[in-house]
Design an enzyme around this catalytic site. Structure first.
Site, PDB file in Angstrom:
ATOM      1  N   ASP A   1      -0.750  -7.413   1.381  1.00  0.00           N
ATOM      2  CA  ASP A   1      -0.112  -6.088   1.476  1.00  0.00           C
ATOM      3  C   ASP A   1       1.405  -6.270   1.640  1.00  0.00           C
ATOM      4  OD1 ASP A   1       0.280  -3.414   1.689  1.00  0.00           O
ATOM      5  OD2 ASP A   1      -0.639  -3.184   3.677  1.00  0.00           O
TER       6      ASP A   1
ATOM      7  N   HIS B   1       0.817  -1.226   0.000  1.00  0.00           N
ATOM      8  CA  HIS B   1       0.000   0.000   0.000  1.00  0.00           C
ATOM      9  C   HIS B   1       0.852   1.280   0.000  1.00  0.00           C
ATOM     10  CE1 HIS B   1       0.200   0.146   4.544  1.00  0.00           C
ATOM     11  NE2 HIS B   1       0.213   1.422   4.277  1.00  0.00           N
TER      12      HIS B   1
HETATM   13  C1  4AZ Z   1      -0.737   3.799   8.559  1.00  0.00           C
HETATM   14  O1  4AZ Z   1      -1.607   4.581   8.191  1.00  0.00           O
HETATM   15  C2  4AZ Z   1      -1.019   2.933   9.735  1.00  0.00           C
HETATM   16  N1  4AZ Z   1      -2.133   1.112  14.228  1.00  0.00           N
HETATM   17  C3  4AZ Z   1      -0.104   1.971  10.088  1.00  0.00           C
HETATM   18  C4  4AZ Z   1      -0.358   1.170  11.173  1.00  0.00           C
HETATM   19  C5  4AZ Z   1      -1.498   1.324  11.920  1.00  0.00           C
HETATM   20  C6  4AZ Z   1      -2.411   2.301  11.586  1.00  0.00           C
HETATM   21  C7  4AZ Z   1      -2.145   3.113  10.492  1.00  0.00           C
HETATM   22  C8  4AZ Z   1      -1.704   0.443  13.095  1.00  0.00           C
HETATM   23  O2  4AZ Z   1       0.341   3.729   7.991  1.00  0.00           O
END
Ligand code: 4AZ
Length: 432
Positions: free
Chosen positions: A286, A241
């Site tokens: 992912d 992603h």
């Molecule tokens: C992000 O947006 C993201 N709490 C990565 C990990 C988590 C939430 C958001 C996990 O990259």
């Protein structure tokens, strides 16, 4: 006690004589001051010179490549794999033999360590190639030191070598350049320079230099976007992603080191391989691989993590660590210093409970964190590593930061791409 006053008559010349004397003293004092100044400057220059010399040469390590034939070990193709039991057993025997030899020699203080870097064959027998590291007080004595090392090794090979029958006439010793030698000495996956104390992303704490040597920052036009993990000299694993908006390798680069705004090393990217079955906005598959435009040489602060076997299962409640330069809270700011946070693996059944993620966690995903929240990966940690150490202190990649409902909320642990599930896919793309 008060001084007796001289007779008054004598006062007329005594002060004169005194003035002359005091003039001489003043001249001497000036002279003395100059001499003293020069002496101090000379001493300071000598001390500075010695310090510079010590820093420049005294701590310059020297590296040697040695090779010798072991007559009682038949060559086996298993020696080609650095992680085969055969290779590791041989490495252990050779390293302890070399350690014992140098610890009991005149070079005991200069010997640092050794490592078997390759096993080749000659007439069906094993040829061991090792790298040896020494610290010497004078760089230009490298050739003399090589002779001393060779003499000590010859004594070792002609003496008691335990269960190894080494052909002493096959011994070869040659000097090596530091970057190549350090790369070979740091080739083992999942190892770090030293052991690190304490443990405190969202709810995490600052990491130390060299603590997570496989952590990289994935940058789009120089701006940190995601984390990534070094798995070989030229491959990193990250999240698919990260490339939703831009998957052109020319816009991306990778940096290594503790600090985001003062990286130790940077590399351009040659290729980005996104999992064929990753379809945004779904979170499945992912995972992506990043191939560097030119390989990195391993150092004590830049090393690769170990990849687990496809059939390995990390038990629920295992201690794992997530690292990254992601925001310190949801929609918060990003730190300059790499952060680490200790979390625990949560099994998919628990993670799929109605009050947690209600069934959306698929077998290729893994949850880690705490149901009470507080410690978690956050925005900008995506693609980065979730790692665990085995009983020997070797670190393995368990997960890749993927998604979650905000950060560190109760009943909303971090969701990671399960590395074992994609182990064969990684192998199919990289050969690793
Ligand atoms: C992000 O947006 C993201 N709490 C990565 C990990 C988590 C939430 C958001 C996990 O990259």
């Amino acid at each position: 006690m008060a001084k007796e006053q001289p007779p008054r008559r004598e006062q007329t010349w005594i002060p004169l004589r005194n003035r002359n004397e005091s003039n001489t003293k003043m001249k001497l004092t000036r002279c003395g001051k100059i001499t003293l100044g020069i002496t101090v400057m000379v001493i300071a220059a000598v001390i500075i010179g010695l310090i510079v010399h010590f820093i420049t040469y005294g701590q310059t390590p020297l590296y040697y490549h040695i090779s010798f034939k072991v007559n009682n070990i038949d060559y086996d193709s298993k020696f080609e794999k650095q992680y085969s039991q055969k290779y590791m057993d041989l490495n252990e025997k050779i390293v302890s033999l070399i350690n014992e030899t140098f610890h009991g020699s005149k070079l005991r203080r200069q010997y640092v360590r050794s490592h078997v870097v390759q096993v080749s064959q000659a007439k069906g027998k094993v040829i061991v190639h090792s790298v040896l590291k020494f610290t010497f007080c004078c760089k230009n004595k490298a050739a003399k030191c090589r002779d001393r090392i060779e003499t000590i090794l010859h004594q070792m090979l002609n003496g008691e070598t335990g269960c190894l029958h080494i052909d002493s006439s096959s011994l070869k010793v040659s000097e090596m350049e530091m970057p190549t030698a350090e790369n070979l000495l740091n080739i083992c996956c999942g190892h770090r320079r030293i052991t690190f104390s304490g443990n405190r992303i969202a709810g995490g704490m600052d990491a130390e230099v060299g603590e997570w040597p496989w952590q990289a920052s994935l940058r789009e036009n120089g701006v940190h976007r995601c984390g990534a993990t070094l798995i070989s000299n030229n491959w990193l694993v990250t999240a698919a992603h990260c490339f939703i908006k831009d998957s052109d390798p020319r816009q991306w680069s990778v940096s290594f080191g503790l600090l985001l705004n003062d990286p130790q090393l940077q590399r351009k990217i040659k290729n980005i391989i996104i999992h064929e079955d990753y379809h945004y906005p779904a979170h499945d598959n992912d995972i992506a691989l990043v191939k560097l435009a030119s390989p990195v040489l391993y150092t004590s602060n830049i090393r690769r993590v170990c990849l687990p076997e496809a059939n390995y299962t990390f038990p629920p409640n295992s201690d794992v660590v997530v690292t990254g330069w992601g925001t310190l809270k949801f929609d918060g700011t990003i730190p300059n210093i790499l952060q680490k946070a200790a979390v625990k693996i949560i099994d998919n059944k628990t993670c799929n409970k109605a009050e947690v993620y209600g069934g959306v966690i698929t077998p290729g995903m893994l949850c880690a964190g705490f149901l009470k929240g507080r410690v978690d990966a956050c925005q900008g940690d995506s693609g980065g590593p979730l790692v665990t150490a085995d009983s020997k202190g070797t670190w393995f990649l368990v997960g890749i930061v993927s998604w979650g409902n905000e950060c560190a909320l109760p009943n909303k642990p971090g969701v990671y791409t399960r590395v074992t599930y994609y182990r064969n896919w990684i192998m199919s793309k990289t050969g690793l």
